[in-house]
Design a protein around this motif. Structure first.
Motif, PDB file in Angstrom:
ATOM      1  N   MET A 129       0.888  -1.344  -0.070  1.00  0.00           N
ATOM      2  CA  MET A 129       0.123  -0.025  -0.022  1.00  0.00           C
ATOM      3  C   MET A 129       0.899   1.193  -0.105  1.00  0.00           C
ATOM      4  O   MET A 129       2.147   1.132   0.160  1.00  0.00           O
ATOM      5  CB  MET A 129      -0.731   0.235   1.380  1.00  0.00           C
ATOM      6  N   ILE A 130       0.321   2.410  -0.449  1.00  0.00           N
ATOM      7  CA  ILE A 130       0.966   3.710  -0.224  1.00  0.00           C
ATOM      8  C   ILE A 130      -0.126   4.853   0.342  1.00  0.00           C
ATOM      9  O   ILE A 130      -1.383   4.756  -0.010  1.00  0.00           O
ATOM     10  CB  ILE A 130       1.621   4.186  -1.619  1.00  0.00           C
ATOM     11  N   PHE A 131       0.586   5.587   0.980  1.00  0.00           N
ATOM     12  CA  PHE A 131      -0.302   6.704   1.748  1.00  0.00           C
ATOM     13  C   PHE A 131      -0.393   7.788   0.545  1.00  0.00           C
ATOM     14  O   PHE A 131       0.774   8.188  -0.113  1.00  0.00           O
ATOM     15  CB  PHE A 131       0.391   7.148   3.049  1.00  0.00           C
ATOM     16  N   ARG A 132      -1.335   8.289   0.416  1.00  0.00           N
ATOM     17  CA  ARG A 132      -1.674   9.484  -0.563  1.00  0.00           C
ATOM     18  C   ARG A 132      -2.129  10.754  -0.032  1.00  0.00           C
ATOM     19  O   ARG A 132      -1.983  11.654  -0.697  1.00  0.00           O
ATOM     20  CB  ARG A 132      -2.591   8.991  -1.600  1.00  0.00           C
ATOM     21  N   HIS A 133      -2.777  10.414   1.257  1.00  0.00           N
ATOM     22  CA  HIS A 133      -3.302  11.644   1.890  1.00  0.00           C
ATOM     23  C   HIS A 133      -3.153  11.326   3.418  1.00  0.00           C
ATOM     24  O   HIS A 133      -2.845  10.168   3.756  1.00  0.00           O
ATOM     25  CB  HIS A 133      -5.009  11.978   1.526  1.00  0.00           C
ATOM     26  N   PRO A 134      -3.320  12.479   4.192  1.00  0.00           N
ATOM     27  CA  PRO A 134      -2.924  12.172   5.842  1.00  0.00           C
ATOM     28  C   PRO A 134      -3.685  11.255   6.311  1.00  0.00           C
ATOM     29  O   PRO A 134      -5.151  11.312   6.128  1.00  0.00           O
ATOM     30  CB  PRO A 134      -3.212  13.693   6.176  1.00  0.00           C
ATOM     31  N   VAL A 135      -3.479  10.237   7.217  1.00  0.00           N
ATOM     32  CA  VAL A 135      -3.926   9.585   8.111  1.00  0.00           C
ATOM     33  C   VAL A 135      -3.185  10.046   9.582  1.00  0.00           C
ATOM     34  O   VAL A 135      -2.291   9.625   9.773  1.00  0.00           O
ATOM     35  CB  VAL A 135      -3.625   8.111   7.716  1.00  0.00           C
ATOM     36  N   GLY A 136      -4.176  10.405  10.507  1.00  0.00           N
ATOM     37  CA  GLY A 136      -3.788  10.956  11.601  1.00  0.00           C
ATOM     38  C   GLY A 136      -4.463  10.391  12.777  1.00  0.00           C
ATOM     39  O   GLY A 136      -5.027   9.177  12.715  1.00  0.00           O
TER      40      GLY A 136
END
Length: 272
Positions: A129-136
């Motif tokens: 997987m890759i992160f594309r937008h903030p996960v907080g």
């Protein structure tokens, strides 16, 4: 926005991240992010870590717990202050199904022996997987799961639960709230330990009867969440696959599946 048991479902616009960030900083919270990089899945780790450094829990302390059979192959990635990579050597298995089902046991063991002393929360995800937008910190809760992108708009009767009564993962046709993805769940270390302990025991009970649940550890995760309700649920923004044909797509895709050749990645050559 809310489940029948009053757990919030997290979508863009349903929270104030500025306020939440301040609350978690005052508590000096640390978060563990677990991934399994076994055999050819190691190829996804660099992109995963690089995008996590940009988008995952920005401004908070993070331990990247990397379960792998090849510690020496973990890529070097520049990390922000307060974040570190923690390599964890584990056994390889011949079949990818066994790797998948042993995840619960492995997370349980390390939660009891190590994680409980190092972090407050665990976030357990897939590495491809890759992160594309903030996960907080908006995702953090005592126990959380993620709506599967293929089923979040669907009726219960098409959920791919385990339907064989002989399996410990069995869910009767008249039961079930949502279909949860096995690739993104978590909570406090104590709650994740309970979840993985029960799922591992159920998997081993099935194994004694020569059974494997239809979707392996994901099937057991869904059974657990049916009777141990999550205190927060993440929308498919937090785990999306562009290959899924869906009548409804989220406006923001925060965590995205990487395209891959499953037959090449999940090869059946003997483990070394």
């Amino acid at each position: 926005m809310m489940t029948p048991w009053f757990a919030p479902i997290i979508w863009e616009g349903t929270y104030n991240l500025k306020i939440l960030n301040e609350q978690f900083r005052l508590r000096n919270v640390s978060i563990g992010l677990t991934v399994f990089a076994i055999k050819k899945y190691m190829t996804f780790l660099k992109g995963f870590l690089q995008t996590a450094e940009r988008y995952f829990m920005t401004g908070h302390r993070v331990n990247y717990y990397i379960f792998t059979d090849r510690v020496e192959a973990i890529p070097k990635v520049k990390l922000r202050k307060g974040r570190k990579i923690v390599p964890l050597k584990i056994q390889n298995y011949l079949r990818w199904q066994d790797i998948s089902m042993r995840r619960m046991e492995t997370i349980r063991n390390f939660s009891q022996q190590q994680f409980i002393h190092e972090v407050e929360y665990l976030v357990c995800v897939d590495v491809d997987m890759i992160f594309r937008h903030p996960v907080g910190v908006e995702i953090l809760s005592e126990l959380f799961g993620t709506l599967h992108p293929a089923f979040y708009f669907a009726e219960r009767d098409i959920f791919t639960y385990e339907r064989r009564p002989d399996s410990q993962a069995y869910i009767p046709p008249e039961e079930g709230d949502f279909y949860y993805a096995g690739g993104f769940f978590g909570g406090t270390v104590a709650e994740v330990c309970k979840l993985t302990e029960m799922c591992h025991k159920a998997i081993m009970m099935d194994k004694e009867k020569n059974l494997e649940a239809v979707w392996h550890d994901e099937s057991h995760l869904n059974k657990y969440f049916l009777y141990h309700k999550p205190t927060k649920i993440l929308s498919p923004e937090y785990l999306w696959d562009d290959n899924i044909i869906s009548p409804k797509k989220p406006k923001i895709k925060r965590f995205l599946t990487v395209g891959k050749n499953h037959s090449a990645i999940r090869n059946k050559r003997r483990a070394v």
